[in-house]
Every structure is written in structure tokens, then in C-alpha cells.
Motif scaffolding. Structure first.
Motif, short mmCIF file in Angstrom:
data_model
loop_
_atom_site.label_atom_id
_atom_site.label_comp_id
_atom_site.label_asym_id
_atom_site.label_seq_id
_atom_site.Cartn_x
_atom_site.Cartn_y
_atom_site.Cartn_z
N PRO A 159 13.62 31.13 20.15
CA PRO A 159 14.64 30.84 21.16
C PRO A 159 15.39 29.56 20.85
CG PRO A 159 12.47 30.22 21.97
CD PRO A 159 12.25 30.91 20.65
N ILE A 160 16.63 29.48 21.27
CA ILE A 160 17.36 28.23 21.18
C ILE A 160 16.93 27.34 22.34
CG2 ILE A 160 19.33 29.26 20.00
CD1 ILE A 160 20.86 29.07 22.67
N THR A 161 17.14 26.04 22.17
CA THR A 161 16.78 25.08 23.21
C THR A 161 17.97 24.20 23.50
OG1 THR A 161 14.46 25.05 22.51
CG2 THR A 161 15.22 23.23 23.88
N LEU A 162 18.32 24.08 24.78
CA LEU A 162 19.36 23.16 25.22
C LEU A 162 18.68 21.96 25.86
CD1 LEU A 162 20.98 25.82 24.84
CD2 LEU A 162 22.36 25.15 26.81
N PRO A 176 35.78 29.32 37.85
CA PRO A 176 35.68 30.32 38.93
C PRO A 176 35.41 31.73 38.44
CG PRO A 176 37.55 28.86 39.29
CD PRO A 176 37.03 28.55 37.92
N ASN A 177 35.90 32.10 37.27
CA ASN A 177 35.72 33.47 36.79
C ASN A 177 34.84 33.54 35.55
OD1 ASN A 177 37.55 34.73 38.71
ND2 ASN A 177 39.19 33.68 37.62
N ALA A 178 34.03 32.50 35.34
CA ALA A 178 33.19 32.45 34.15
C ALA A 178 31.99 33.38 34.26
CB ALA A 178 32.71 31.02 33.92
N HIS A 179 31.50 33.80 33.09
CA HIS A 179 30.32 34.66 33.00
C HIS A 179 29.33 34.01 32.03
CE1 HIS A 179 32.33 38.08 35.03
NE2 HIS A 179 33.40 37.63 34.39
N VAL A 180 28.06 34.34 32.22
CA VAL A 180 27.01 33.81 31.34
C VAL A 180 26.21 34.96 30.74
CG1 VAL A 180 24.95 32.36 31.18
CG2 VAL A 180 26.82 31.72 32.72
N ASN A 181 26.07 34.96 29.41
CA ASN A 181 25.17 35.86 28.70
C ASN A 181 24.08 35.00 28.09
OD1 ASN A 181 26.85 38.11 29.25
ND2 ASN A 181 28.12 37.63 27.47
N GLN A 182 22.85 35.14 28.58
CA GLN A 182 21.77 34.25 28.16
C GLN A 182 20.57 35.07 27.71
OE1 GLN A 182 20.96 30.97 30.85
NE2 GLN A 182 18.79 30.95 30.30
N VAL A 183 20.16 34.89 26.45
CA VAL A 183 19.02 35.61 25.88
C VAL A 183 18.21 34.65 25.02
CG1 VAL A 183 18.27 37.53 24.43
CG2 VAL A 183 20.33 37.77 25.82
N ASN A 184 16.89 34.63 25.23
CA ASN A 184 15.99 33.81 24.41
C ASN A 184 16.46 32.36 24.36
OD1 ASN A 184 14.27 36.04 23.64
ND2 ASN A 184 15.90 36.69 22.25
N THR A 185 16.53 31.75 25.54
CA THR A 185 17.05 30.39 25.67
C THR A 185 16.12 29.55 26.54
OG1 THR A 185 19.33 31.15 25.48
CG2 THR A 185 19.00 28.99 26.44
N ASN A 186 15.80 28.34 26.08
CA ASN A 186 15.04 27.38 26.87
C ASN A 186 15.98 26.26 27.31
OD1 ASN A 186 12.55 28.73 26.42
ND2 ASN A 186 12.29 27.68 24.46
N LEU A 187 15.90 25.91 28.59
CA LEU A 187 16.70 24.82 29.13
C LEU A 187 15.79 23.63 29.44
CD1 LEU A 187 18.98 26.81 31.63
CD2 LEU A 187 19.46 26.20 29.25
N ASN A 188 16.07 22.50 28.80
CA ASN A 188 15.26 21.30 28.98
C ASN A 188 16.14 20.21 29.60
OD1 ASN A 188 13.55 19.12 28.83
ND2 ASN A 188 13.13 19.29 26.64
N ASN A 189 16.05 20.08 30.91
CA ASN A 189 16.84 19.10 31.66
C ASN A 189 18.34 19.40 31.56
OD1 ASN A 189 16.81 16.96 33.46
ND2 ASN A 189 16.95 15.39 31.88
#
Length: 229
Positions: A159-162, A176-189
Motif C-alpha cells: 500500500p502507499i502511505t500518505l 464541490p464536485n470532486a471524487h475519490v478513488n482510494q485503494v490500498n492506501t494508509n493515511l498517517n495524520n
């Protein structure tokens, strides 16, 4: 018939490396006060070298591939148009980046080390991707906004890490019209903002208006029954 030679030449801020199949760019710099216009539909491979903008760069619908670092100096201005920029290093914006409907793609094609964003940038489409579990450093206290599609793409087992650039939380804001595609991702703070296309939790103000509407409806029903009694 076009002839190509195995040599290099510096042309208008570009370092061109000629090969048997064409040429690759090993560096692209727009100097202060200079203007560079990339032809619509053109493609430029930077061969893991830097893109540095100190003047004005009009990208139209060009495609810039395999950049290492992308630096927009305080004197620099990029009109990205409908272009695509692919890089594998740091993104530093101290100037002006007009996103248009462009796409900026980070991957690990040139480096496996952490890739860092710095400065305030409003992207249209932004992709952070890696096949080797790369880390992306998001600036805390800066305005990073995506108005189109934010894609966060790692792989199974890698996974990628942010991570935040400091101890404070970092935020990727969504338009306002943004979309998110998130796969195999870790969020650190790191926090991903919510676009208005997402269903949000009702606020106290929303609940208050709902209750007021119910009370007014009940009052009207009670008044009608009283008049007919």
C-alpha cells in the motif's frame, strides 16, 4: 525521411538527447521572463530529469512524462490546460499553477524514495500511485485541493502511505464536485476532505430546520381540527 543521431543539444531551455528512435528530454527549464508553449497533443519525455518553471509555461494538451522533480518558482506560472504531467519526485509550487482540466500523476517510475508536495496548489485530477509501497508527504498548513478526481492507488501487500510533513494534520481538500478513488492506501495524520457529492452527517442547523417543519405541520393539523370541532 527524418534522421536522428546519438548526440545531445541544448535548445531553448531543453537538453535534448537524440536516439535512433527520436529524442528524450533530460531537462526542461523555462527561465525568468521567458515563455514556453508546448504544442497541443505533443509528448515530451524528461528521462527522470527536472521540470523547472521560472517564467511562463503554457502546456495546452501536451503530455510530459517521466519528470523527476517539478518546481514552480515564485516568478513561475504554469497554465496546465488539458495536459498530463507524470513525475516521480517532489512537487514544489511557489508560483502559479492554473490547473484547467489537467492531470498530475505521481508514481515511482524514477525513484522509490518519498515524494513530497509543498506549497499551495489546486489540482484538477491528482493521482498518487506506486507499485512498491511509496510514501507521499502532504504539507501541513498548505492548501492542497483537488477539484476533479483524487486517485490514491497502491497494490496488494504494497500500500502507499500518505504522511503529514509535520506533527500537525495535513489535509487534501476536495472541491464541490470532486471524487475519490482510494485503494490500498494508509493515511498517517492526513485527512481527505469530503466533497459535496458525498452524503454528509446532518448538522444541528439541518436538524433544527427539520424539527421546525414538523412542529409547523403539527400546528397546522391541530388548528384545522380545532376549526372543525
Amino acid at each position: 525521411m527524418k534522421m536522428f543521431f546519438n548526440r545531445w543539444a541544448a535548445v531553448g531551455g531543453l537538453l535534448l538527447v537524440f536516439t535512433a528512435n527520436g529524442y528524450a528530454q533530460s531537462g526542461f527549464t523555462v527561465p525568468p521572463g521567458g515563455t514556453s508553449n508546448l504544442p497541443s497533443g505533443s509528448s515530451m519525455n524528461l528521462a527522470c530529469a527536472a521540470l523547472t518553471v521560472q517564467g511562463a509555461l503554457n502546456m495546452n494538451s501536451a503530455q510530459v512524462d517521466s519528470a523527476n522533480a517539478v518546481t514552480i518558482a515564485a516568478s513561475g506560472a504554469v497554465d496546465a490546460g488539458q495536459s498530463t504531467i507524470t513525475l516521480s519526485g517532489d512537487w514544489s509550487n511557489n508560483g502559479t499553477f492554473a490547473a484547467g482540466t489537467s492531470t498530475v500523476v505521481f508514481n515511482n517510475g524514477c525513484t522509490a524514495g518519498p515524494m513530497q508536495l509543498s506549497g499551495n496548489t489546486v489540482f484538477y485530477n491528482l493521482t498518487l500511485s506506486s507499485t512498491s509501497g511509496s510514501t507521499f508527504v502532504i504539507p501541513a498548513g498548505s492548501n492542497i485541493t483537488v477539484n476533479g478526481t483524487l486517485t490514491l492507488q497502491g497494490t496488494n501487500g504494497q500500500p502507499i502511505t500518505l504522511v503529514s510533513s509535520s506533527g500537525s494534520p495535513a489535509v487534501i481538500n476536495l472541491g464541490p464536485n470532486a471524487h475519490v478513488n482510494q485503494v490500498n492506501t494508509n493515511l498517517n495524520n492526513v485527512q481527505i476532505g469530503a466533497g459535496t457529492n458525498s452524503q454528509g452527517i446532518p448538522t444541528l442547523q439541518t436538524w433544527g430546520l427539520l424539527m421546525l417543519g414538523l412542529l409547523l405541520t403539527a400546528l397546522m393539523v391541530w388548528q384545522q381540527r380545532r376549526e372543525h370541532s
